[in-house]
Design an enzyme around this catalytic site. Sequence first.
Site, PDB file in Angstrom:
ATOM      1  N   LYS A   1       6.290  -4.831   4.467  1.00  0.00           N
ATOM      2  CA  LYS A   1       4.857  -4.938   4.205  1.00  0.00           C
ATOM      3  C   LYS A   1       4.425  -6.356   4.550  1.00  0.00           C
ATOM      4  O   LYS A   1       5.117  -7.324   4.235  1.00  0.00           O
ATOM      5  CB  LYS A   1       4.579  -4.629   2.723  1.00  0.00           C
ATOM      6  CG  LYS A   1       3.093  -4.630   2.348  1.00  0.00           C
ATOM      7  CD  LYS A   1       2.907  -4.239   0.888  1.00  0.00           C
ATOM      8  CE  LYS A   1       1.441  -4.176   0.497  1.00  0.00           C
ATOM      9  NZ  LYS A   1       1.254  -3.733  -0.913  1.00  0.00           N
TER      10      LYS A   1
ATOM     11  N   SER B   1       0.301   0.901  -5.803  1.00  0.00           N
ATOM     12  CA  SER B   1       0.294   0.651  -4.361  1.00  0.00           C
ATOM     13  C   SER B   1       1.564   1.051  -3.620  1.00  0.00           C
ATOM     14  O   SER B   1       1.612   0.986  -2.393  1.00  0.00           O
ATOM     15  CB  SER B   1       0.001  -0.834  -4.085  1.00  0.00           C
ATOM     16  OG  SER B   1      -1.354  -1.114  -4.338  1.00  0.00           O
TER      17      SER B   1
ATOM     18  N   SER C   1      -2.016   0.023  -1.585  1.00  0.00           N
ATOM     19  CA  SER C   1      -2.229  -0.850  -0.437  1.00  0.00           C
ATOM     20  C   SER C   1      -1.070  -0.874   0.557  1.00  0.00           C
ATOM     21  O   SER C   1      -1.212  -1.363   1.679  1.00  0.00           O
ATOM     22  CB  SER C   1      -2.474  -2.280  -0.934  1.00  0.00           C
ATOM     23  OG  SER C   1      -1.320  -2.790  -1.615  1.00  0.00           O
TER      24      SER C   1
END
Length: 265
Positions: free
Chosen positions: A83, A182, A158
């Site tokens: 990420k 998330s 996210s």
Amino acid sequence: MKDIPSTIEETQKLLLGQKITAVELVDAYLKNISKLNPELNAILTVSEESAYQKAKKIDSLIVQLGEKITRDYPLFAVVVAYKDLFLTKGTRTTAGSKVLESYIPAYSATVVKRLENAGAIPIAKTNCDAWAHGASGENSDYGPTKNPFDKEYVPGGSSSGSAVAVAAKMSLVSTGTDTGGSIRQPANFTGTVGFKPTYGAVSRYGIVAMASSLDSVGHFTNTVEDSKRIFEVTRGEDSKDGTVTSAEYKEPNAKLRIGIPKEYF
């Protein structure tokens, strides 16, 4: 390569059996990224050079060590996407924001170091809602991430790009962060296994915070067994993060009971 293996065990068995090489594995993932990412927008930065370097090293170690490689490199040849909140030395980290569009970190996050010291091969940095503020994958400054099963649907956020990268076989595993869902939500939306550990189980050092007193560092995989294997490497005390606990995590002896609200039906 006809089919990219879906688990760590399958991947490593193929390598040890000389059915494939780590370089061929990287080739396959990069081809998938090149083919699928223009539509899915899950990947922001491709780490092609470092991926091939690591793959060549793994191939050399397999020749030298054979099955003994698992002793020192339990995650050898596990292709991982980070990420884009995870600092990666020498590789751009944006946090999904144009503010950091050209930022090249001088050091790597603890989780990144632990995975790569265990033999993992970095393949890419994944799209995310900017600064991890979002729950749909639509709030990145680099455009929305698309759900690989239906591009009209969101993949969740996210950690949108990380979930999609695993679901679309652009990486075998990926990392994520979870403050209020998330990791768990995009895992659900993409049919992957998302693991959000207890706060303080995994070091947050070198990871751009959304809310540092709440963020948990986890990952996406295709199976629960793979998730466990990743956690065994990433968890544990870190001198650079005082919130990490030394508590041991034991498998429960009792049978697990799951309750489902009757309203679901």
